[in-house]
Design an enzyme around this catalytic site. Structure first.
Site, PDB file in Angstrom:
ATOM      1  N   LYS B  55       5.189 -50.020 -33.660  1.00  0.00           N
ATOM      2  CA  LYS B  55       4.755 -51.312 -34.208  1.00  0.00           C
ATOM      3  C   LYS B  55       4.647 -52.214 -33.215  1.00  0.00           C
ATOM      4  O   LYS B  55       5.575 -52.584 -32.162  1.00  0.00           O
ATOM      5  CB  LYS B  55       5.625 -51.791 -35.341  1.00  0.00           C
ATOM      6  CG  LYS B  55       5.091 -53.064 -35.889  1.00  0.00           C
ATOM      7  CD  LYS B  55       3.897 -52.620 -36.741  1.00  0.00           C
ATOM      8  CE  LYS B  55       3.139 -53.782 -37.490  1.00  0.00           C
ATOM      9  NZ  LYS B  55       3.684 -54.348 -38.536  1.00  0.00           N
ATOM     10  N   LEU B  56       3.573 -53.005 -32.958  1.00  0.00           N
ATOM     11  CA  LEU B  56       3.440 -54.085 -31.992  1.00  0.00           C
ATOM     12  C   LEU B  56       2.370 -54.837 -32.497  1.00  0.00           C
ATOM     13  O   LEU B  56       1.490 -54.661 -33.626  1.00  0.00           O
ATOM     14  CB  LEU B  56       3.022 -53.600 -30.485  1.00  0.00           C
ATOM     15  CG  LEU B  56       1.528 -53.168 -30.434  1.00  0.00           C
ATOM     16  CD1 LEU B  56       1.533 -52.597 -28.796  1.00  0.00           C
ATOM     17  CD2 LEU B  56       1.149 -52.011 -31.217  1.00  0.00           C
ATOM     18  N   SER B  57       2.527 -56.194 -32.041  1.00  0.00           N
ATOM     19  CA  SER B  57       1.423 -57.264 -32.417  1.00  0.00           C
ATOM     20  C   SER B  57       0.210 -57.005 -31.743  1.00  0.00           C
ATOM     21  O   SER B  57       0.078 -56.251 -30.380  1.00  0.00           O
ATOM     22  CB  SER B  57       1.869 -58.613 -31.843  1.00  0.00           C
ATOM     23  OG  SER B  57       3.130 -58.788 -32.380  1.00  0.00           O
ATOM     24  N   ALA B 110       0.073 -64.151 -33.762  1.00  0.00           N
ATOM     25  CA  ALA B 110       0.026 -65.832 -33.994  1.00  0.00           C
ATOM     26  C   ALA B 110      -0.288 -66.573 -32.988  1.00  0.00           C
ATOM     27  O   ALA B 110      -0.965 -67.321 -33.129  1.00  0.00           O
ATOM     28  CB  ALA B 110       1.287 -65.978 -34.888  1.00  0.00           C
ATOM     29  N   HIS B 148       4.625 -64.099 -41.529  1.00  0.00           N
ATOM     30  CA  HIS B 148       5.384 -63.360 -42.683  1.00  0.00           C
ATOM     31  C   HIS B 148       5.882 -64.143 -43.808  1.00  0.00           C
ATOM     32  O   HIS B 148       5.344 -65.122 -44.473  1.00  0.00           O
ATOM     33  CB  HIS B 148       6.635 -62.552 -42.007  1.00  0.00           C
ATOM     34  CG  HIS B 148       5.945 -61.476 -41.122  1.00  0.00           C
ATOM     35  ND1 HIS B 148       6.737 -60.819 -40.437  1.00  0.00           N
ATOM     36  CD2 HIS B 148       4.709 -61.079 -41.167  1.00  0.00           C
ATOM     37  CE1 HIS B 148       5.960 -59.830 -39.777  1.00  0.00           C
ATOM     38  NE2 HIS B 148       4.628 -59.911 -40.229  1.00  0.00           N
TER      39      HIS B 148
END
Lengths: 232, 276
Positions: B55-57, B110, B148
């Site tokens: 998983k990664l941004s 973000a 989140h």
């Protein structure tokens, strides 16, 4: 609360001992421990000795003679090459599996289920809440990953043995005491958690390629981060 | 067959998707080794190509496209799920240009969104996610960039929301907001990438069909202890884009990355976005 921080050897506790100004507390089951205070809590630092038998005796003695509400094991570990963990990282255990327990199926590999004895558990889950809190604290000290740990009676003697264990168990790291803690925690009803700094890659016996100091520093750095955040 | 290490965060949307896979309730030809780490650690590890599956941004994906390709399953995109800029009452948005912003990482989507909004990189201080709102409330930083479950809890810290970067993105592009996805290292090959996608898809499908089943695993890893907040988190971030990115999701990710490239915030790549 009686919180214990335990490690196999004195050197794996020296930074925490200095930070908490812990003084000699005594001996339990032939194992040395130190004592400090954290607010209204007592923090004990115990030396378990190396290996699963010594660790089981020590942890049980600490818990049964002094009393323990929560035990955190710290120290170093060898990362399996495919785990993504590198020397100087920190690993937090979600479960402990005892590699050799059961019917031998290969070098350093046992099958607990093949014994056919109902109460043999080759894998024991550690306390989930404590594992979560330790993982958050560990992120303040270093890059940290959480997952399955493998406890071994004998460490992987070469990269081939490590690769075999890696394929068989899919653990992040191997160590020599964690399953003892997990088993004691389960049987004595104590919350237990485990944090280890990565000192080497499993199966690499060339100690020139290890970094025990970095592993010990990183693992011990998790303890004050945990205390500040979670032990009010 | 080689065990594949799969990294994901302890956030409820990730653990909801991965619970069945992690707990052995999915039939898959591949063996997986889960490693949980916070998203910034996963982003950094992706830069170092450490994990086969992670998983990664999407900000991080943009930095590692030469070595990782995106999977179709498991992404976090959506409407109304954007990062917020929060502050103590009394501040206003015009101060953001010169203010100090606490944020959870340098490779997060973000941060990329805030950079696109400002037209330059913000003045920032990195913090563990859970420390951001208390630091803003104490006045140690001017603003907080929260993600989140912070969307649901910032009021409890006495803070106000000044800007919803998700709403800004949606108004500017008309596309859903891309936050993070699951990527596979390209050297594992397309066939393995498909197997990984299928395994994650099966895990998510099982969670959807038995929504109570993964909750023990989810709550065991979530820092937010309130089950209601956790459920809202899952509802918001696990949506149809998580089931399958689809053309709309793929276009949204491509738009984010191309805008970041045009702004000089990330390098370009000639490789396809997707892993297969």
């Amino acid at each position: 609360m009686n919180l214990w921080v335990v490690a196999a050897v004195e050197n794996e506790l020296n930074i925490v001992r200095a930070e908490l100004s812990a003084g000699f507390g005594g001996m339990a089951g032939g194992h040395r421990y130190y004592r400090a205070s954290w607010g209204r809590h007592s923090v004990y630092l115990g030396v378990t000795g190396v290996g699963i038998v010594s660790a089981a005796v020590a942890v049980t003695a600490f818990a049964c003679t002094i009393g323990a509400d929560r035990i955190i094991m710290i120290g170093s570990a060898g990362a399996y090459p495919g785990s993504g963990l590198q020397i100087g990282d920190v690993a937090v255990a979600s479960s402990e599996t005892f590699s050799e327990l059961g019917v031998r199926e290969g070098p350093g590999i046992g099958n607990g289920g093949a014994l056919g004895v109902s109460d043999v558990e080759q894998t024991i889950l550690l306390d989930k809440g404590l594992a979560r809190d330790l993982a958050h604290a560990a992120n303040e000290a270093a890059h940290a990953g959480s997952g399955r740990f493998l406890t071994v009676a004998g460490v992987s003697e070469d990269l081939g043995c490590a690769a075999t264990r890696d394929r068989h168990f899919g653990a992040l790291v191997e160590n020599m005491e964690g399953y003892a803690l997990a088993s004691a925690g389960q049987k004595l009803g104590i919350e237990v958690g485990e944090v280890r700094g990565i000192s080497n890659y499993a199966g690499n016996r060339d100690k020139g390629a290890w970094n025990l100091d970095a592993a010990n520093e990183r693992a011990q750095a998790v303890v004050p981060a945990y205390l500040r955040k979670y032990l009010q | 067959m080689k065990t594949l290490t799969i990294g994901y965060s302890p956030c409820p949307n990730d653990t909801f998707i991965m619970a069945a896979l992690a707990e052995g309730r999915v039939d898959t030809p591949r063996k997986f080794r889960p490693v949980l780490a916070d998203v910034e650690t996963l982003n950094q590890w992706a830069v170092e190509s450490r994990l086969e599956v992670t998983k990664l941004s999407f900000m991080a994906l943009g930095m590692v496209r030469e070595s990782y390709g995106l999977l179709r399953t498991g992404s976090a995109l959506g409407w109304g799920c954007g990062p917020l800029i929060v502050s103590r009452p009394g501040r206003n948005l015009s101060e953001l240009e010169r203010g100090l912003v606490a944020m959870p990482g340098i490779l997060t989507s973000a941060r990329l969104l805030l950079s696109l909004y400002l037209g330059r990189e913000p003045g920032s201080r990195q913090m563990v996610f859970s420390d951001i709102m208390p630091a803003v409330a104490r006045g140690e930083v001017d603003f907080g960039l929260i993600i989140h479950e912070g969307r649901f809890t910032y009021r409890q810290h006495g803070l106000i929301a000044l800007l919803d970067l998700g709403e800004w993105w949606q108004a500017a592009t008309g596309r859903p907001l891309p936050l993070g996805g699951i990527a596979v290292r390209r050297d594992v090959g397309e066939q393995t990438a498909r197997q990984v996608d299928e395994a994650i898809s099966s895990s998510l499908k099982r969670a959807r069909e038995n929504p109570d089943e993964p909750m023990k695993y989810v709550l065991a890893h979530s820092q937010e202890m309130d089950p209601e907040v956790t459920a809202r988190h899952i509802d918001l971030y696990v949506n149809s884009f998580s089931d399958d990115l689809g053309a709309a999701g793929e276009q949204a990710v491509a738009t984010l990355l191309s805008r970041a490239e045009e702004a000089g915030l990330m390098p370009g790549s000639t490789l396809p976005l997707m892993a297969y």
